[in-house]
Motif scaffolding. Sequence first.
Motif, mmCIF file in Angstrom:
data_model
loop_
_atom_site.group_PDB
_atom_site.id
_atom_site.type_symbol
_atom_site.label_atom_id
_atom_site.label_comp_id
_atom_site.label_asym_id
_atom_site.label_seq_id
_atom_site.Cartn_x
_atom_site.Cartn_y
_atom_site.Cartn_z
ATOM 1 N N LEU A 170 26.882 141.179 76.373
ATOM 2 C CA LEU A 170 27.349 141.793 75.139
ATOM 3 C C LEU A 170 28.208 143.022 75.425
ATOM 4 C CD1 LEU A 170 24.132 141.421 72.953
ATOM 5 C CD2 LEU A 170 26.142 139.932 73.028
ATOM 6 N N ALA A 171 27.809 143.828 76.403
ATOM 7 C CA ALA A 171 28.604 145.011 76.756
ATOM 8 C C ALA A 171 29.974 144.601 77.284
ATOM 9 C CB ALA A 171 27.861 145.872 77.776
ATOM 10 N N ASP A 172 30.042 143.507 78.030
ATOM 11 C CA ASP A 172 31.332 143.016 78.525
ATOM 12 C C ASP A 172 32.225 142.599 77.360
ATOM 13 O OD1 ASP A 172 33.198 142.112 80.623
ATOM 14 O OD2 ASP A 172 32.695 140.113 79.867
ATOM 15 N N ALA A 173 31.677 141.904 76.383
ATOM 16 C CA ALA A 173 32.468 141.482 75.223
ATOM 17 C C ALA A 173 32.931 142.690 74.409
ATOM 18 C CB ALA A 173 31.658 140.535 74.345
ATOM 19 N N LEU A 174 32.064 143.677 74.242
ATOM 20 C CA LEU A 174 32.455 144.876 73.503
ATOM 21 C C LEU A 174 33.534 145.648 74.252
ATOM 22 C CD1 LEU A 174 28.943 145.944 72.243
ATOM 23 C CD2 LEU A 174 30.837 145.066 70.847
ATOM 24 N N ALA A 175 33.480 145.634 75.570
ATOM 25 C CA ALA A 175 34.534 146.271 76.367
ATOM 26 C C ALA A 175 35.868 145.552 76.146
ATOM 27 C CB ALA A 175 34.157 146.283 77.846
ATOM 28 N N GLN A 176 35.839 144.225 76.088
ATOM 29 C CA GLN A 176 37.067 143.472 75.810
ATOM 30 C C GLN A 176 37.623 143.851 74.442
ATOM 31 O OE1 GLN A 176 36.570 139.229 76.266
ATOM 32 N NE2 GLN A 176 35.322 139.503 78.082
ATOM 33 N N MET A 177 36.739 143.954 73.456
ATOM 34 C CA MET A 177 37.185 144.352 72.119
ATOM 35 C C MET A 177 37.772 145.762 72.153
ATOM 36 S SD MET A 177 34.279 143.010 69.523
ATOM 37 C CE MET A 177 33.726 141.306 69.537
ATOM 38 N N ARG A 178 37.082 146.656 72.829
ATOM 39 C CA ARG A 178 37.533 148.043 72.885
ATOM 40 C C ARG A 178 38.928 148.144 73.495
ATOM 41 N NH1 ARG A 178 33.958 153.252 74.341
ATOM 42 N NH2 ARG A 178 35.635 154.794 74.304
ATOM 43 N N ARG A 179 39.160 147.419 74.575
ATOM 44 C CA ARG A 179 40.470 147.445 75.224
ATOM 45 C C ARG A 179 41.553 146.799 74.350
ATOM 46 N NH1 ARG A 179 37.078 146.023 79.730
ATOM 47 N NH2 ARG A 179 37.712 143.859 79.431
ATOM 48 N N SER A 180 41.146 145.944 73.413
ATOM 49 C CA SER A 180 42.092 145.201 72.574
ATOM 50 C C SER A 180 42.460 145.910 71.276
ATOM 51 C CB SER A 180 41.503 143.834 72.215
ATOM 52 O OG SER A 180 41.244 143.090 73.367
ATOM 53 N N LEU A 181 41.682 146.907 70.877
ATOM 54 C CA LEU A 181 41.900 147.557 69.581
ATOM 55 C C LEU A 181 42.441 148.971 69.790
ATOM 56 C CD1 LEU A 181 38.685 146.363 67.716
ATOM 57 C CD2 LEU A 181 41.004 145.421 67.571
ATOM 58 N N ALA A 182 43.749 149.074 69.790
ATOM 59 C CA ALA A 182 44.421 150.350 70.051
ATOM 60 C C ALA A 182 44.029 151.402 69.018
ATOM 61 C CB ALA A 182 45.930 150.150 70.038
ATOM 62 N N GLY A 183 43.787 152.599 69.513
ATOM 63 C CA GLY A 183 43.529 153.733 68.642
ATOM 64 C C GLY A 183 42.136 153.815 68.052
ATOM 65 N N ALA A 184 41.249 152.930 68.432
ATOM 66 C CA ALA A 184 39.894 152.939 67.878
ATOM 67 C C ALA A 184 38.983 153.844 68.710
ATOM 68 C CB ALA A 184 39.319 151.524 67.831
ATOM 69 N N ARG A 185 38.089 154.535 68.038
ATOM 70 C CA ARG A 185 37.027 155.307 68.685
ATOM 71 C C ARG A 185 35.752 154.478 68.553
ATOM 72 N NH1 ARG A 185 38.642 157.969 64.708
ATOM 73 N NH2 ARG A 185 36.583 158.450 63.870
ATOM 74 N N TRP A 186 34.940 154.473 69.591
ATOM 75 C CA TRP A 186 33.775 153.600 69.628
ATOM 76 C C TRP A 186 32.485 154.366 69.833
ATOM 77 C CZ3 TRP A 186 33.500 148.131 69.629
ATOM 78 C CH2 TRP A 186 34.727 147.488 69.486
ATOM 79 N N ARG A 187 31.414 153.813 69.303
ATOM 80 C CA ARG A 187 30.062 154.222 69.662
ATOM 81 C C ARG A 187 29.278 152.938 69.893
ATOM 82 N NH1 ARG A 187 24.795 156.790 67.069
ATOM 83 N NH2 ARG A 187 23.816 157.249 69.067
ATOM 84 N N VAL A 188 28.758 152.805 71.101
ATOM 85 C CA VAL A 188 27.922 151.668 71.483
ATOM 86 C C VAL A 188 26.639 152.259 72.034
ATOM 87 C CG1 VAL A 188 27.720 149.659 72.993
ATOM 88 C CG2 VAL A 188 29.934 150.220 71.963
ATOM 89 N N HIS A 189 25.509 151.819 71.486
ATOM 90 C CA HIS A 189 24.242 152.395 71.943
ATOM 91 C C HIS A 189 23.106 151.388 71.846
ATOM 92 C CE1 HIS A 189 23.001 153.408 67.668
ATOM 93 N NE2 HIS A 189 24.313 153.332 67.534
ATOM 94 N N VAL A 190 22.148 151.550 72.744
ATOM 95 C CA VAL A 190 20.895 150.796 72.723
ATOM 96 C C VAL A 190 19.871 151.728 72.104
ATOM 97 C CG1 VAL A 190 19.106 149.665 74.078
ATOM 98 C CG2 VAL A 190 21.502 149.434 74.750
ATOM 99 N N ASP A 191 19.428 151.360 70.919
ATOM 100 C CA ASP A 191 18.595 152.241 70.109
ATOM 101 C C ASP A 191 19.263 153.622 70.070
ATOM 102 O OD1 ASP A 191 16.925 150.171 69.380
ATOM 103 O OD2 ASP A 191 15.509 150.539 70.982
ATOM 104 N N ASP A 192 18.656 154.661 70.603
ATOM 105 C CA ASP A 192 19.243 156.004 70.513
ATOM 106 C C ASP A 192 20.042 156.412 71.744
ATOM 107 O OD1 ASP A 192 18.195 156.456 67.967
ATOM 108 O OD2 ASP A 192 16.295 157.166 68.783
ATOM 109 N N ALA A 193 20.146 155.564 72.747
ATOM 110 C CA ALA A 193 20.829 155.916 73.997
ATOM 111 C C ALA A 193 22.247 155.329 74.016
ATOM 112 C CB ALA A 193 20.038 155.409 75.196
#
Length: 137
Positions: free
Chosen positions: A102-125
């Motif tokens: 899942l983290a790999d797929a989210l990284a692909q999305m992140r690299r594909s969406l110019a100008g987006a700010r991200w927050r990815v977390h497992v529960d509170d971390a």
Amino acid sequence: MGVSLYYTAYRDRGLDAREQVLVERIAEDANRRLAEALTERLPHWHRSGEVPPSLTDVSELYEGLHLYGPAHLNPGELLSGASKLSHLDCGLDPMFVQLEHLADALAQMRRSLAGARWRVHVDDADLPWNGKHYDLW
């Protein structure tokens, strides 16, 4: 206790048609690859006790990437979603396999969406981003 992965991207403008197709394709591909990986490992996990023998269908082990629809996004959110990581009766190995996929797929999305700010977390971390991928270890 359940463990979940949460992901949100923020941007002043929404997804354009090309980005929407790309994000959906990345999610579908990631979910297919994750199901294949879990199916391949399931017999070993049954033998080792990581997964109870009563869980015979990998769909019982994971949710995959689940992106909320536009009606469920808050102002400024480009995309958002959550995924439960593994079944409560399973060991850590199935959860880590899911988290890596899942983290790999989210990284692909992140690299594909110019100008987006991200927050990815497992529960509170929060998962740290190193500029190319999420550092899990």
